[in-house]
Design a protein around this motif. Structure first.
Motif, PDB file in Angstrom:
ATOM      1  N   LYS A  10       0.837  -1.197   0.000  1.00 42.93           N
ATOM      2  CA  LYS A  10       0.000   0.000   0.000  1.00 42.93           C
ATOM      3  C   LYS A  10       0.873   1.249   0.000  1.00 42.93           C
ATOM      4  CE  LYS A  10      -0.902  -1.064   4.712  1.00 42.93           C
ATOM      5  NZ  LYS A  10      -1.914  -1.302   5.695  1.00 42.93           N
ATOM      6  N   TYR A  11       0.259   2.350  -0.324  1.00 44.53           N
ATOM      7  CA  TYR A  11       0.980   3.627  -0.333  1.00 44.53           C
ATOM      8  C   TYR A  11       1.017   4.191   1.080  1.00 44.53           C
ATOM      9  CZ  TYR A  11       0.272   3.220  -5.344  1.00 44.53           C
ATOM     10  OH  TYR A  11       0.264   2.773  -6.636  1.00 44.53           O
ATOM     11  N   THR A  12       2.178   4.699   1.479  1.00 48.23           N
ATOM     12  CA  THR A  12       2.347   5.285   2.799  1.00 48.23           C
ATOM     13  C   THR A  12       2.471   6.797   2.649  1.00 48.23           C
ATOM     14  OG1 THR A  12       3.442   3.296   3.628  1.00 48.23           O
ATOM     15  CG2 THR A  12       3.814   5.338   4.859  1.00 48.23           C
ATOM     16  N   TYR A  13       1.495   7.509   3.178  1.00 47.04           N
ATOM     17  CA  TYR A  13       1.495   8.968   3.137  1.00 47.04           C
ATOM     18  C   TYR A  13       2.250   9.515   4.352  1.00 47.04           C
ATOM     19  CZ  TYR A  13      -1.984   9.323  -0.598  1.00 47.04           C
ATOM     20  OH  TYR A  13      -2.641   9.270  -1.808  1.00 47.04           O
ATOM     21  N   PRO A  14       2.804  10.715   4.250  1.00 52.49           N
ATOM     22  CA  PRO A  14       3.469  11.311   5.412  1.00 52.49           C
ATOM     23  C   PRO A  14       2.459  11.724   6.478  1.00 52.49           C
ATOM     24  CG  PRO A  14       3.497  12.843   3.554  1.00 52.49           C
ATOM     25  CD  PRO A  14       2.905  11.556   3.057  1.00 52.49           C
ATOM     26  N   CYS A  15       2.870  11.652   7.726  1.00 54.78           N
ATOM     27  CA  CYS A  15       2.015  12.079   8.828  1.00 54.78           C
ATOM     28  C   CYS A  15       1.871  13.608   8.805  1.00 54.78           C
ATOM     29  CB  CYS A  15       2.588  11.607  10.163  1.00 54.78           C
ATOM     30  SG  CYS A  15       4.052  12.527  10.705  1.00 54.78           S
ATOM     31  N   GLY A  16       1.041  14.132   9.670  1.00 55.64           N
ATOM     32  CA  GLY A  16       0.796  15.576   9.713  1.00 55.64           C
ATOM     33  C   GLY A  16       2.039  16.397  10.021  1.00 55.64           C
ATOM     34  N   ILE A  17       2.838  15.941  10.984  1.00 56.84           N
ATOM     35  CA  ILE A  17       4.058  16.680  11.330  1.00 56.84           C
ATOM     36  C   ILE A  17       5.004  16.695  10.136  1.00 56.84           C
ATOM     37  CG2 ILE A  17       6.118  16.702  12.802  1.00 56.84           C
ATOM     38  CD1 ILE A  17       4.337  15.537  15.044  1.00 56.84           C
TER      39      ILE A  17
END
Length: 140
Positions: free
Chosen positions: A90-97
């Motif tokens: 799956k694709y891993t998006y960056p967290c908010g920080i």
């Protein structure tokens, strides 16, 4: 390889491979979720990063920020692209920080490359993944 608005060539597959190399160094004994990132500076340098966990979870650092901080510490404050790899299914998006940190150093045409592997990836803009970002423009 794509020639982008800035005149630089963006080799997504090369950047993805560098992110996978970074992921090999991940220290994730608590979550088991290893992440790698590679940033391309506007000058053409590539810096890799991995996530580094800590028993005190707040002291952990994400792969994206590790790569960005390495680039900035070497004097590169404008980022052209970042590749992020996590689980290969799956694709891993960056967290908010991480999105906030990316926005601090992003060039106007920065690309965010989310990859399952070097052939399966999507390319996003910062505005697509972080609309309405709080930036230095808000402080003026």
């Amino acid at each position: 390889m794509q020639k982008e608005e800035t005149g630089m060539n963006l080799d997504c597959e090369k950047l993805i491979l560098k992110a996978f190399q970074g992921r090999k160094n991940a220290y994730a004994p608590y979550s088991g979720f290893k992440v790698g990132a590679a940033v391309l500076t506007q000058g053409g340098n590539i810096y890799t990063g991995c996530n580094i966990e800590n028993a005190s979870y707040g002291a952990s650092n994400c792969a994206e920020r590790t790569a960005i901080f390495k680039a900035v510490s070497e004097g590169h404050k404008t980022l052209y692209a970042i590749a992020i790899v996590g689980a290969e299914d799956k694709y891993t998006y960056p967290c908010g920080i991480c999105r906030q940190v990316i926005s601090e150093f992003a060039s106007p045409h920065m690309k965010i490359i989310l990859a399952k592997n070097e052939k399966e990836y999507i390319v996003k803009t910062l505005d697509e993944i972080f609309p309405g970002a709080f930036t230095k423009k808000n402080l003026l």
